[in-house]
Enzyme design. Sequence first.
Site, PDB file in Angstrom:
ATOM      1  N   HIS A 266      -8.572   6.941   3.539  1.00  0.00           N
ATOM      2  CA  HIS A 266      -8.104   8.214   3.001  1.00  0.00           C
ATOM      3  C   HIS A 266      -9.220   8.909   2.248  1.00  0.00           C
ATOM      4  O   HIS A 266     -10.231   8.307   1.898  1.00  0.00           O
ATOM      5  CB  HIS A 266      -6.914   8.007   2.053  1.00  0.00           C
ATOM      6  CG  HIS A 266      -7.285   7.439   0.714  1.00  0.00           C
ATOM      7  ND1 HIS A 266      -7.663   6.123   0.529  1.00  0.00           N
ATOM      8  CD2 HIS A 266      -7.355   8.020  -0.522  1.00  0.00           C
ATOM      9  CE1 HIS A 266      -7.938   5.919  -0.754  1.00  0.00           C
ATOM     10  NE2 HIS A 266      -7.765   7.047  -1.403  1.00  0.00           N
TER      11      HIS A 266
ATOM     12  N   GLN B  63      -9.762  12.650  -0.503  1.00  0.00           N
ATOM     13  CA  GLN B  63      -9.067  13.505  -1.462  1.00  0.00           C
ATOM     14  C   GLN B  63      -9.630  14.913  -1.386  1.00  0.00           C
ATOM     15  O   GLN B  63     -10.717  15.148  -0.835  1.00  0.00           O
ATOM     16  CB  GLN B  63      -9.223  12.958  -2.882  1.00  0.00           C
ATOM     17  CG  GLN B  63      -8.624  11.573  -3.086  1.00  0.00           C
ATOM     18  CD  GLN B  63      -8.710  11.129  -4.539  1.00  0.00           C
ATOM     19  OE1 GLN B  63      -8.108  11.731  -5.423  1.00  0.00           O
ATOM     20  NE2 GLN B  63      -9.456  10.063  -4.783  1.00  0.00           N
TER      21      GLN B  63
ATOM     22  N   ASN C 160     -14.003   8.492  -0.637  1.00  0.00           N
ATOM     23  CA  ASN C 160     -14.588   7.297  -1.257  1.00  0.00           C
ATOM     24  C   ASN C 160     -14.209   6.101  -0.400  1.00  0.00           C
ATOM     25  O   ASN C 160     -13.031   5.918  -0.087  1.00  0.00           O
ATOM     26  CB  ASN C 160     -14.054   7.082  -2.677  1.00  0.00           C
ATOM     27  CG  ASN C 160     -14.415   8.208  -3.606  1.00  0.00           C
ATOM     28  OD1 ASN C 160     -15.395   8.916  -3.393  1.00  0.00           O
ATOM     29  ND2 ASN C 160     -13.634   8.395  -4.646  1.00  0.00           N
TER      30      ASN C 160
ATOM     31  N   CYS D 268       0.835  -1.204   0.000  1.00  0.00           N
ATOM     32  CA  CYS D 268       0.000   0.000   0.000  1.00  0.00           C
ATOM     33  C   CYS D 268       0.872   1.258   0.000  1.00  0.00           C
ATOM     34  O   CYS D 268       1.708   1.438   0.887  1.00  0.00           O
ATOM     35  CB  CYS D 268      -0.914   0.001   1.225  1.00  0.00           C
ATOM     36  SG  CYS D 268      -1.874   1.530   1.395  1.00  0.00           S
TER      37      CYS D 268
ATOM     38  N   HIS E  88      -6.614   1.823   1.970  1.00  0.00           N
ATOM     39  CA  HIS E  88      -6.178   2.548   3.163  1.00  0.00           C
ATOM     40  C   HIS E  88      -7.153   3.697   3.441  1.00  0.00           C
ATOM     41  O   HIS E  88      -7.594   4.383   2.509  1.00  0.00           O
ATOM     42  CB  HIS E  88      -4.774   3.108   2.932  1.00  0.00           C
ATOM     43  CG  HIS E  88      -4.116   3.614   4.170  1.00  0.00           C
ATOM     44  ND1 HIS E  88      -3.105   2.938   4.802  1.00  0.00           N
ATOM     45  CD2 HIS E  88      -4.325   4.746   4.907  1.00  0.00           C
ATOM     46  CE1 HIS E  88      -2.711   3.617   5.864  1.00  0.00           C
ATOM     47  NE2 HIS E  88      -3.446   4.720   5.948  1.00  0.00           N
TER      48      HIS E  88
END
Length: 360
Positions: A189, A191, A176, A71, A187
């Site tokens: 996260h 944006q 998302n 990752c 992972h």
Amino acid sequence: MRRTSRRLADGREIIYFDDTADAPERTAVDTRDLPEQAPHSEVRRDPLTGEWVGIAAHRQTRTYKPPADLCPLCPTSPGRPTEVPESSYDVVVFENRFPSFAESVPDVASTVDGMPMVARGPGRGRCEVVCFTSDHNSSFGALTPHRVRTVVDVWADRTEAFAKLPGVEQVFPFENRGEEIGVTLSHPHGQIYGYPFVTPKTSRMLEVAAEYLAAHGTHVLGDVLAAERAAGSRIVASSEHWTAFVPSAARWPVEVHVVPHRQVPDLPALSDVERDDFAVLYLEVLRRLDGLYNKPLPYIAAWHQAPVRTGRDLAWLHLEVFSVLRTADKLKYLAGSESGMAVWINDTAPEQVAERLRSI
């Protein structure tokens, strides 16, 4: 919260936001041999709808569903450098390696060759990745209220920074989650996009808000919020400063809007108490969403905030969280009516979804 800005091997900015007292100084160096970034994003205006479309062919080579031990969002470990040079982090933000929009894109001709009615321009903006935790197997819903508050402060910090960039017209933080949504990196996260135009949905919402204000003298979302709180049948959770409800005309099979009681244009405008209150309420909403089908719910969490330069008096910050999962094992596909005509057909009743979420 301590903020530390560094550079990755190819020149991209990485910013560490530390909220733990014993977090180490962020001095690690990115040792990877990365090629110089050369994004070639552009935007083209659809002559039939007037909407801008981003063209970013360089994104075809972006990382796609790597195994957990590879990752790129996990901290760097011995022999395995990643996008984050440090061996741990609290919250970290860095420029996307495969951005849809970037500050350094080259200029392009003002129209498409042979199509003078199709306006064209550079896809100039900025895209960043926000990692909420260094724990690969965690989730946003598993964060502490203290960490969620840090993330809210990070969103606000980045919104202010993006708004100062030449050409950025709208800042869009989002998350998302889940392969069903299309996530290619598991992972935890999100944006942030800095668009070189005001998005079609925001433009339409501002038009409606202006029309409603002229007709009624009040803000449409303010009246919706008051009516939802009075009716109660679609409320999922509420607090002193925020209310979460399933909208009465929900498009998605699972959809919740989280709205502040005070009209503010964007995340930086939230007060400290509003940010603290959101952290607690949002974690409750995510817990209820994950309990709907007794498994992690795939979702998109999308912040709607005012454009940088227009409509700021008409905007009302809010978060929309929605999922494509219409049952525990069935997806809502955007088929003919939705994709072809933008006319949504919902297979679930908003009142029933809200009742189920309240019961969890």
